[in-house]
Design a protein around this motif. Structure first.
Motif, short mmCIF file in Angstrom:
data_model
loop_
_atom_site.label_atom_id
_atom_site.label_comp_id
_atom_site.label_asym_id
_atom_site.label_seq_id
_atom_site.Cartn_x
_atom_site.Cartn_y
_atom_site.Cartn_z
N ARG A 39 12.57 47.57 -10.84
CA ARG A 39 11.73 47.78 -9.67
C ARG A 39 11.59 49.28 -9.39
O ARG A 39 10.49 49.78 -9.12
CB ARG A 39 12.35 47.08 -8.47
N GLU A 40 12.70 50.01 -9.46
CA GLU A 40 12.68 51.43 -9.14
C GLU A 40 11.81 52.22 -10.13
O GLU A 40 11.03 53.07 -9.74
CB GLU A 40 14.10 52.00 -9.13
N LEU A 41 11.99 51.92 -11.41
CA LEU A 41 11.26 52.70 -12.41
C LEU A 41 9.77 52.34 -12.42
O LEU A 41 8.91 53.20 -12.59
CB LEU A 41 11.90 52.51 -13.79
N VAL A 42 9.47 51.06 -12.22
CA VAL A 42 8.06 50.66 -12.15
C VAL A 42 7.43 51.26 -10.89
O VAL A 42 6.27 51.69 -10.90
CB VAL A 42 7.92 49.11 -12.16
N SER A 43 8.22 51.33 -9.83
CA SER A 43 7.71 51.91 -8.59
C SER A 43 7.38 53.40 -8.79
O SER A 43 6.33 53.88 -8.35
CB SER A 43 8.77 51.73 -7.51
N ASN A 44 8.24 54.13 -9.49
CA ASN A 44 7.95 55.53 -9.79
C ASN A 44 6.68 55.65 -10.64
O ASN A 44 5.86 56.54 -10.42
CB ASN A 44 9.11 56.17 -10.56
N ALA A 45 6.54 54.75 -11.61
CA ALA A 45 5.36 54.77 -12.48
C ALA A 45 4.10 54.53 -11.67
O ALA A 45 3.07 55.18 -11.86
CB ALA A 45 5.52 53.71 -13.58
N SER A 46 4.20 53.59 -10.75
CA SER A 46 3.04 53.26 -9.92
C SER A 46 2.69 54.43 -8.99
O SER A 46 1.52 54.75 -8.79
CB SER A 46 3.36 51.98 -9.15
N ASP A 47 3.73 55.08 -8.44
CA ASP A 47 3.48 56.27 -7.62
C ASP A 47 2.79 57.36 -8.43
O ASP A 47 1.90 58.06 -7.93
CB ASP A 47 4.80 56.84 -7.07
#
Ligand code: ADP
Length: 635
Positions: A39-47
């Motif tokens: 979740r954290e890494l996908v969230s960074n990617a999405s940001d």
């Protein structure tokens, strides 16, 4: 940090000393919930995709002819790696060092400063901070980041690598496509994250409603068949807030919150609505269940993100007033132009309307909690009550609505902030026309204050205000529902018609003719010259011999102390000294013939009064001498 890396040179740099400790704590405390790393890494990617979309509004070329933004998950079973790639904004060398090579960024440093050393407490606290990128180390014993900034030459790529042991290496590399690959070299025993079905189920759980497609290789593709796609998209990739409420479950709202708004815990409450008309917008706003660590940081920005037609524009930027700065969420406008600038945002009428609408929604959300979910409201109040109290000061338009939501401690609530102003009014005594309060620095200081004596005797409830903001609150809220707010430590007390038949009421007037009393009033005044403005007989006291009161229009002792503590030069305003004519010590004063003893006793009474309202003695040593002299005379 700004020195550059020569081509092909590999640098080994140290993390800050604390990083290792933070990492250990992160890994240890989040292990039971390890899948959150995705979740954290996908969230960074999405940001990163959001940032690119925004930057490209003014520079189309940043897309490098590839405008289809997505996140890719790829596994290599032989190498035992899981790679999370994005074609977002990417990072330069300096950005890599700053963003992931130090812990000074974002919340991590603050988090570190607030560690207690007690492991179980510290683990719980991690939830409030967010650890983002570092969560990769929960499942990986080495993390490699390969990134290239959008719009830059492919030779400006950067490779960063670390095993989370205190050091990292950084070197330049070629990277054809812009954006970032985060390669996790999985630890022994973490092979589940190489399985496509496992990854898909995590994405469904956490990232279903992220506004960006998350793709994986289509493993079931039949190579013979040309028309089968190479990739499958594993989430619905539709911004959650654009969906109808009826399509969404509470769980969806909660997951979306944790995914996009950087919190580890479920929110306390949320509100989702679409406003139609000439100024169209959608709101999805949340009240967290825990206050953020930086709630009192003046610089901290709010967690509300502004979108225009589903394009992320900016975060923070005063979208919420200060007193609602704990609110997180999304406002998506259909009416603003895509190229809105920060300047425009500050003076746009549409934005003002949108903000006003958002405030209304949040206030009614909180109102709903107070009416329908008191147990949630209690949590809300404990976390955010003192912030909400800034409301009537900052937002005069919604003052009354906010005032009704506030909770106070009183002489009848046993120290708990549970009383509303409307219930205070309901509890008022026959003939009582004012709302009485006492401010002070702590509950222990105010609850036994001499100023409360007559109120306790007459059964009149008094609000006990000990939050820092309370002094400002009462100054900005001179009345509520037509009733004046009155400090019990100010002015000449007039309890008017309240419980008139009470025996205590034959006080002041009857004392006017008492000559002995009148003469000591004068004598005390002379003795305390320069310390008090006046001396008079009190109608507040039943048990204590004396107290200090401020004039009606003055700011009062507690406020003066706050201002002084804040470095403000305060013009000295002298208090009025009130004495309890019935008290044995005052009776004793009347009979005192020795001038020195009279002066000692008067001074002691004054100093006691100052101490009992939480004040500080200017000359404590002399006070102690006086007291000891008196005690010795008793031996
Ligand atoms: P946070 O996201 O809370 O700021 P992180 O540790 O997750 O903390 O990330 C630190 C910073 O590193 C981010 O703020 C961002 O600037 C940068 N970053 C992380 N991942 C990426 C990525 N995939 N693309 C671009 N920048 C990134």
């Amino acid at each position: 940090m700004t020195e550059t890396i020569e081509k092909n040179e590999k640098q080994t740099l140290g993390f800050e000393a604390e990083t290792k400790q933070v990492l250990d704590l992160v890994i240890h405390s989040l292990y039971s919930n390890k899948e959150i790393f995705l979740r954290e890494l996908v969230s960074n990617a999405s940001d990163a995709a959001d940032k690119l979309r925004f930057a490209a509004l003014s520079d189309e070329s940043l897309y490098e002819a590839d405008g289809e933004l997505k996140v890719r998950l790829a596994v290599d079973k032989e190498a035992r790696t899981l790679t999370i790639s994005d074609n977002g904004i990417g990072m330069t060398v300096d950005e890599v060092k700053k963003n992931i090579g130090t812990i000074a960024h974002s919340g991590t440093k603050k988090f570190f400063e607030s560690l207690t050393g007690d492991e179980s407490k510290d683990s719980q606290m991690i939830g409030q901070f967010g650890v983002g990128f570092y969560s990769g180390f929960i499942v990986a014993d080495k993390v490699t980041v390969i990134t290239r900034k959008a719009g830059e030459d492919k030779a400006t790529g950067v490779k960063w690598e670390s095993s989370g042991e205190g050091e990292y290496t950084i070197e330049t590399t070629e990277k054809e496509a812009r954006g970032t690959d985060v390669i996790l070299h999985l630890k022994e025993g973490e092979d589940e994250f190489l399985e496509s079905y496992r990854l898909q189920s995590i994405v469904h759980k956490f990232s279903e409603h992220l506004d960006i497609p998350i793709v994986m290789k289509n493993e079931s593709k039949d190579e013979e068949k040309e028309d089968e796609p190479d990739d499958i998209t594993v989430n619905s990739a539709t911004a959650l807030w654009t969906k109808a409420k009826s399509e969404l479950k509470e769980e969806d709202y909660h997951e979306f919150y944790k995914q996009t708004l950087h919190d580890y815990q479920d929110p306390l409450a949320y509100t989702h609505s679409k406003v139609e008309g000439t100024n169209e917008y959608t709101l999805l706003l949340y009240v967290p269940s825990k206050a953020p660590f930086d709630m009192w940081d003046r610089e901290a920005t709010s967690g509300v993100k502004l979108y225009v037609k589903r394009t992320f524009i900016m975060e923070g930027g005063e979208l919420m007033p200060r007193y609602l700065r704990f609110v997180k969420g999304i406002i998506d406008s259909d009416s603003l132009p895509l190229n809105v600038s920060r300047e425009l945002l500050q003076q746009s009428k549409q934005i003002d309307l949108l903000k006003a609408g958002a405030v209304k929604k949040v206030l009614s959300l909180i109102e709903g909690l107070s009416k329908k979910h008191p147990e949630k409201f209690d949590i809300f109040w404990a976390e955010f009550g003192s912030v909400l109290k800034e409301g009537p000061i900052e937002d005069t338009k919604n003052k009354d609505q906010i005032a009704k939501l506030l909770r106070f401690a009183s002489t009848k609530t046993d120290g708990k902030q549970t009383l509303t102003l409307p219930s205070y009014i309901e509890n008022m005594q026959e003939g009582q026309s004012k709302i009485y309060y006492l401010t002070g620095s702590a509950y222990a200081t105010v609850k036994n204050s001499p100023h409360l004596e007559v109120f306790k005797k007459k059964g009149i409830e008094v609000l006990l205000l000990t939050d820092h903001v309370d002094e400002w609150l009462v100054q900005h809220m001179p009345e509520f529902d037509g009733k004046t707010l009155q400090s019990v430590a100010k002015g000449d007390l007039d309890l008017g018609e309240v419980n008139k038949d009470d025996a205590t009421d034959e006080t002041t007037d009857d004392k006017k003719d008492d000559e002995a009393l009148n003469s000591i009033l004068e004598q005390i005044k002379t003795t305390l010259d320069g310390k008090v403005k006046d001396v008079r007989v009190s109608s507040r006291l039943t048990d204590s011999p004396a107290c200090l009161v401020a004039d009606e229009h003055e700011m009062g002792a507690h406020m003066e102390r706050i201002m002084k503590a804040a470095g403000q030069d305060m013009p000295a305003s002298l208090p009025t000294f009130e004495i309890n004519a019935d008290h044995a010590l005052i009776q004793r004063l009347k009979e005192e013939t020795d001038d020195e003893r009279f002066a000692d006793l008067s001074n002691l009474l004054f100093e006691q009064a100052l101490l009992s309202e939480g004040g500080q003695l200017e000359d404590p040593a002399t006070f102690v001498q006086r007291l000891n002299k008196l005690l010795q005379s008793l031996l």
